[in-house]
Write a protein that holds these residues in place. Structure first.
Motif, short mmCIF file in Angstrom:
data_model
loop_
_atom_site.label_atom_id
_atom_site.label_comp_id
_atom_site.label_asym_id
_atom_site.label_seq_id
_atom_site.Cartn_x
_atom_site.Cartn_y
_atom_site.Cartn_z
N GLY A 156 20.57 31.90 85.34
CA GLY A 156 19.51 32.72 84.76
C GLY A 156 18.32 31.89 84.29
N PHE A 157 18.21 30.67 84.79
CA PHE A 157 17.12 29.77 84.43
C PHE A 157 16.16 29.58 85.60
N LYS A 158 14.92 29.25 85.28
CA LYS A 158 13.91 28.96 86.30
C LYS A 158 14.37 27.79 87.17
N TYR A 159 15.01 26.81 86.54
CA TYR A 159 15.54 25.66 87.26
C TYR A 159 17.06 25.65 87.05
N PRO A 160 17.81 26.33 87.92
CA PRO A 160 19.27 26.42 87.76
C PRO A 160 19.94 25.10 88.14
N LEU A 161 21.15 24.92 87.67
CA LEU A 161 21.96 23.76 88.02
C LEU A 161 23.40 24.22 88.26
N ASP A 162 24.09 23.49 89.12
CA ASP A 162 25.50 23.80 89.38
C ASP A 162 26.33 22.53 89.21
N LYS A 163 27.08 22.50 88.10
CA LYS A 163 27.98 21.38 87.79
C LYS A 163 27.25 20.03 87.88
N TYR A 164 26.10 19.98 87.24
CA TYR A 164 25.30 18.75 87.22
C TYR A 164 25.84 17.80 86.14
N ASN A 165 25.99 16.54 86.50
CA ASN A 165 26.44 15.53 85.54
C ASN A 165 25.24 15.01 84.76
N LEU A 166 25.11 15.51 83.53
CA LEU A 166 23.99 15.13 82.66
C LEU A 166 24.46 13.98 81.77
N SER A 167 23.90 12.82 82.01
CA SER A 167 24.28 11.65 81.22
C SER A 167 23.27 11.43 80.10
N TYR A 169 20.37 10.00 78.00
CA TYR A 169 19.04 9.47 78.35
C TYR A 169 18.50 10.03 79.67
N ASP A 170 19.18 11.02 80.25
CA ASP A 170 18.68 11.69 81.44
C ASP A 170 17.73 12.81 80.99
N PRO A 171 16.43 12.74 81.38
CA PRO A 171 15.46 13.74 80.91
C PRO A 171 15.29 14.95 81.82
N LEU A 172 16.21 15.12 82.80
CA LEU A 172 16.03 16.18 83.79
C LEU A 172 15.88 17.57 83.18
N CYS A 173 16.58 17.84 82.09
CA CYS A 173 16.67 19.22 81.57
C CYS A 173 15.65 19.53 80.47
N ILE A 174 14.48 18.96 80.56
CA ILE A 174 13.41 19.25 79.61
C ILE A 174 12.62 20.48 80.08
N SER A 175 12.27 21.35 79.13
CA SER A 175 11.31 22.44 79.34
C SER A 175 11.69 23.41 80.45
N ASN A 176 12.93 23.88 80.42
CA ASN A 176 13.35 24.94 81.32
C ASN A 176 13.00 26.29 80.70
N GLU A 177 13.16 27.37 81.45
CA GLU A 177 12.87 28.71 80.94
C GLU A 177 13.84 29.70 81.56
N LEU A 178 14.04 30.82 80.87
CA LEU A 178 14.86 31.89 81.43
C LEU A 178 14.04 32.70 82.43
N THR A 179 14.72 33.22 83.45
CA THR A 179 14.04 34.10 84.40
C THR A 179 14.14 35.56 83.96
N ILE A 185 24.50 28.78 79.71
CA ILE A 185 24.75 27.35 79.88
C ILE A 185 26.26 27.15 79.82
N GLU A 186 26.82 26.74 80.94
CA GLU A 186 28.26 26.45 80.99
C GLU A 186 28.45 24.94 80.92
N ILE A 187 29.26 24.51 79.99
CA ILE A 187 29.55 23.08 79.86
C ILE A 187 31.04 22.88 80.17
N ASP A 188 31.30 22.14 81.26
CA ASP A 188 32.69 21.87 81.66
C ASP A 188 33.28 20.71 80.87
#
Length: 199
Positions: A156-167, A169-179, A185-188
């Motif tokens: 349900g996000f503008k930038y969806p992810l599927d089982k992404y390994n977020l370590s 200092y990884d800045p990938l998930c900045i400034s997302n938005e809901l669609t 947000i599912e955290i395994d």
């Protein structure tokens, strides 16, 4: 009972930050005492070394925890410790902005010791989310940072992810938005800092 801790210099109107309840227990940390007095907000406890207070003479009418200015912990840290002696539902107002960025970092680390703590100001809300399904309804920007190395799925996000390994200092998930109106947000594994910021 909910405990609301006010810390640092707060300049926004209270209704832009939080709606206080009659049952809330309110703690003022040092300079925030002046803000609460100016806004006619009841104060249950004042914590600090009181080095920056304008209305020191009014402290005699309030319950106080006077701290030595030479100490190993910040005034806010001690206030949060006192808050969690009262309740597991604690909100920290302030402590995000200001000229002392080191205090913001220290406040962020409070989430490590007190995972249920929520930190908010007029623009942002910071919390810690853990394994499982986390429902998000924020209309602003949503950012995630790994508190510990995590595997996340965003639906349900503008930038969806599927089982992404977020370590860390990884800045990938900045400034997302809901669609839409709701996102998930599912955290395994692991845990994440969740920052919700108004547009």
């Amino acid at each position: 009972m909910r405990v609301v801790v006010f810390a640092g210099q707060i300049t926004a109107k209270l209704n832009k930050i939080i709606t206080l309840k009659e049952s809330d227990y309110v703690i003022a940390v040092d300079l925030a005492f002046d803000y609460l007095l100016e806004n006619n907000i009841k104060v249950d406890l004042v914590v600090g070394d009181f080095d920056s207070l304008i209305n020191k003479e009014l402290l005699k009418d309030f319950k106080t925890l006077k701290l030595d200015p030479i100490k190993d912990e910040t005034d806010t840290y001690i206030a949060i410790k006192e808050a969690f002696k009262i309740s597991d539902e604690v909100i920290l107002i302030g402590g995000i902005k200001g000229p002392r960025i080191e205090h913001f970092i220290a406040n962020l680390y409070l989430l490590d010791k007190y995972p249920s703590l929520v930190i908010i100001d007029e623009d942002s809300k910071i919390s810690l989310i853990d394994k499982g399904e986390n429902i998000i309804t924020s209309k602003g920007y949503i950012s995630l940072f790994a508190h510990s190395n995590s595997r996340i799925t965003l639906k349900g996000f503008k930038y969806p992810l599927d089982k992404y390994n977020l370590s860390k200092y990884d800045p990938l998930c900045i400034s997302n938005e809901l669609t839409g109106s709701v996102g998930v947000i599912e955290i395994d594994k692991g845990s994440c800092f969740l920052i919700e910021t108004k547009k």
